[in-house]
Design an enzyme around this catalytic site. Structure first.
Site, PDB file in Angstrom:
ATOM      1  N   ARG A   1     -36.426 -24.690  71.437  1.00 39.76           N
ATOM      2  CA  ARG A   1     -37.255 -25.245  72.523  1.00 39.76           C
ATOM      3  C   ARG A   1     -38.117 -26.425  72.088  1.00 39.76           C
ATOM      4  O   ARG A   1     -38.381 -27.320  72.889  1.00 39.76           O
ATOM      5  CB  ARG A   1     -38.148 -24.146  73.117  1.00 39.76           C
ATOM      6  CG  ARG A   1     -37.369 -23.104  73.858  1.00 39.76           C
ATOM      7  CD  ARG A   1     -38.272 -22.046  74.467  1.00 39.76           C
ATOM      8  NE  ARG A   1     -37.463 -20.992  75.061  1.00 39.76           N
ATOM      9  CZ  ARG A   1     -37.908 -19.781  75.348  1.00 39.76           C
ATOM     10  NH1 ARG A   1     -39.165 -19.455  75.085  1.00 39.76           N
ATOM     11  NH2 ARG A   1     -37.113 -18.894  75.890  1.00 39.76           N
TER      12      ARG A   1
ATOM     13  N   ASP B   1     -42.939 -18.453  76.302  1.00 39.50           N
ATOM     14  CA  ASP B   1     -41.808 -18.838  77.159  1.00 39.50           C
ATOM     15  C   ASP B   1     -42.145 -19.994  78.099  1.00 39.50           C
ATOM     16  O   ASP B   1     -41.288 -20.422  78.879  1.00 39.50           O
ATOM     17  CB  ASP B   1     -41.338 -17.632  77.983  1.00 39.50           C
ATOM     18  CG  ASP B   1     -40.641 -16.598  77.116  1.00 39.50           C
ATOM     19  OD1 ASP B   1     -40.098 -16.967  76.054  1.00 39.50           O
ATOM     20  OD2 ASP B   1     -40.649 -15.410  77.490  1.00 39.50           O
TER      21      ASP B   1
ATOM     22  N   SER C   1     -39.362  -8.992  81.368  1.00 41.52           N
ATOM     23  CA  SER C   1     -39.713  -8.063  80.287  1.00 41.52           C
ATOM     24  C   SER C   1     -39.850  -6.640  80.821  1.00 41.52           C
ATOM     25  O   SER C   1     -39.373  -5.679  80.202  1.00 41.52           O
ATOM     26  CB  SER C   1     -41.046  -8.471  79.655  1.00 41.52           C
ATOM     27  OG  SER C   1     -40.915  -9.699  79.001  1.00 41.52           O
TER      28      SER C   1
HETATM   29  C1  S3P Z   1     -40.104 -10.802  75.186  1.00 40.49           C
HETATM   30  C2  S3P Z   1     -40.748 -11.267  74.079  1.00 40.49           C
HETATM   31  C3  S3P Z   1     -40.757 -12.680  73.670  1.00 40.49           C
HETATM   32  C4  S3P Z   1     -40.269 -13.607  74.778  1.00 40.49           C
HETATM   33  C5  S3P Z   1     -39.065 -13.057  75.485  1.00 40.49           C
HETATM   34  C6  S3P Z   1     -39.385 -11.714  76.108  1.00 40.49           C
HETATM   35  C7  S3P Z   1     -40.172  -9.354  75.504  1.00 40.49           C
HETATM   36  O1  S3P Z   1     -39.927 -12.833  72.529  1.00 40.49           O
HETATM   37  O2  S3P Z   1     -40.004 -14.886  74.262  1.00 40.49           O
HETATM   38  O3  S3P Z   1     -38.617 -13.939  76.515  1.00 40.49           O
HETATM   39  O4  S3P Z   1     -39.865  -8.965  76.644  1.00 40.49           O
HETATM   40  O5  S3P Z   1     -40.533  -8.581  74.617  1.00 40.49           O
HETATM   41  P1  S3P Z   1     -40.485 -12.524  71.036  1.00 40.49           P
HETATM   42  O6  S3P Z   1     -40.988 -11.168  71.047  1.00 40.49           O
HETATM   43  O7  S3P Z   1     -39.296 -12.657  70.115  1.00 40.49           O
HETATM   44  O8  S3P Z   1     -41.518 -13.574  70.781  1.00 40.49           O
END
Ligand code: S3P
Length: 398
Positions: free
Chosen positions: A353, A322, A25
């Site tokens: 998932r 995740d 992220s």
């Molecule tokens: C992320 C937000 C999450 C996560 C993804 C990374 C991010 O998704 O599942 O792997 O970096 O903002 P969502 O915001 O759709 O829940």
């Protein structure tokens, strides 16, 4: 056969310290912020996954110079209006929902239409969740079947601030709108269900205009136009999502201990730690410190002799989104029935998932009761797997 990993033997007891790769992220966000900074930004320990490389390739398509050597990267930003928009640009977010959704926020001022494509998995995921709020700023979209990629975005020179209620607990939706607000005169108000807050922390660290009121289940965020982003030098901390596999491996092994160094334990990400601790697993933080607003620590994990089942509190869902599949494995070895609910967002990911969780547990001989947004897992501390299980990665997912 190179796509197969075969586990034949039991892992012997271990006592080790390891590092895992950089946080995904933050790596993607570093690329995007740096692409609009004025001057040269550099990153160490950047995650070199397909998603992050796709982010670098997209900003290159938008005219930004980059240099990548091992996991060190430099980005030569030309300022907030530094993208070179041209006719017929096609950008490819590959497998990354984060990249695809966040970059759209930055493109709402493009004078020429830009086409966004992604791989097979990304092309099945909902992009209406970001095109709807970004349209309110004044951009226009054409989506495949009104919801999916490929899509086209037409920017506008007359963007207006918006009010947005983010009720999914999605950091991607929240961040996309925060990015959109960068390009508009006036103040955008976002009421957002709690989710990871790396975008907001980078705003604060960079001194960008953001005001946040933390309520119990929501955050109220006010953001406005940005004129200048300073270059951002960042050493990316280790990814808790990548650490999750080793945390669980240690928890389920016998007489073992593991230290994972420099892990990002941002409070909005540590659902897995809170859940596993409730299940009786010993996880401790060492050398806790703050780095550019993020909380970093070394994690020390011990194998567990007895694991308790859990009725997982819904408020932890977004911060473990995740990691649920790997948490389900712990529940499979717990004493009693574990229950995870309100998880409809789990089937909105790179792969469905929740369905996968049910399938894998079934293959392992674990009883589950699954609905469209919940799973009950009948744990068995004496669970033994005595057959070959093949898990096909039919849709790519991290
Ligand atoms: C992320 C937000 C999450 C996560 C993804 C990374 C991010 O998704 O599942 O792997 O970096 O903002 P969502 O915001 O759709 O829940």
């Amino acid at each position: 056969m190179s796509n197969f990993i075969v586990f034949k033997n039991k892992i012997k007891k271990f006592n080790k310290a390891i590092t895992v790769s950089g946080d995904k992220s933050i790596s993607i966000r570093w690329v995007l912020f740096s692409s609009l900074a004025k001057g040269v930004s550099s990153a160490k320990n950047l995650l070199l996954s397909e998603d992050v490389v796709a982010a670098i390739n997209i900003i290159k398509k938008l005219g930004i110079k980059t240099k990548l050597k091992n996991n060190q990267c430099r980005i030569f930003g030309n300022g907030i209006d530094g993208y070179k928009y041209r006719k017929n640009i096609v950008i490819d977010a590959k497998n990354s929902g984060t990249l695809g959704r966040l970059i759209l926020g930055l493109l709402i001022n493009t004078p020429f239409p830009i086409k966004l494509i992604g791989d097979k998995s990304l092309s099945k995921r909902d992009f209406k969740r970001v095109s709807d709020p970004l349209s309110k700023f004044g951009a226009k979209f054409k989506l495949n079947n009104k919801k999916y990629l490929p899509l086209k975005i037409w920017g506008s020179p007359n963007l207006k601030p918006i009010n947005f209620f983010e009720n999914k607990g999605s950091a991607q939706c929240k961040s996309s709108v925060i990015f959109g607000s960068m390009r508009t005169n006036g103040t955008t108000f976002i009421k957002a269900k709690k989710s990871r807050n790396h975008t907001e922390l980078l705003y604060k660290f960079l001194g960008l205009p953001i005001k946040i009121k933390n309520k119990r289940t929501y955050d109220e965020i006010k953001v406005s136009k940005i004129n200048l982003i300073k270059p951002l030098n960042y050493t990316i901390p280790a990814d808790l999502s990548s650490s999750a596999f080793f945390i669980v491996l240690t928890a389920l092994s016998k007489n073992s201990e593991l230290v994972i160094k420099n892990v990002n334990i941002n409070p909005t990400r540590i659902g897995i730690i809170k859940i596993l601790k409730k299940m009786g697993i010993i996880i401790r933080n060492k050398n806790k410190r703050i780095y550019k607003g993020e909380v970093i620590a070394d994690l020390k994990i011990k194998s567990s002799k007895s694991i308790k089942s859990i009725n997982c509190p819904v408020k932890l869902n977004s911060s473990a989104i995740d990691e649920f599949l790997i948490i389900f494995l712990v529940a499979a070895k717990a004493k009693g029935i574990s229950y995870f609910k309100n998880l409809s967002e789990l089937n909105q990911k790179e792969s469905p998932r929740l369905k996968w969780g049910e399938y894998i547990l079934k293959e392992m001989g674990v009883k589950t009761i699954t609905t469209k947004d919940s799973i009950k897992i009948y744990g068995n501390p004496n669970l033994k797997i005595d057959k070959k299980i093949i898990i096909k990665n039919y849709l790519k997912d991290h």
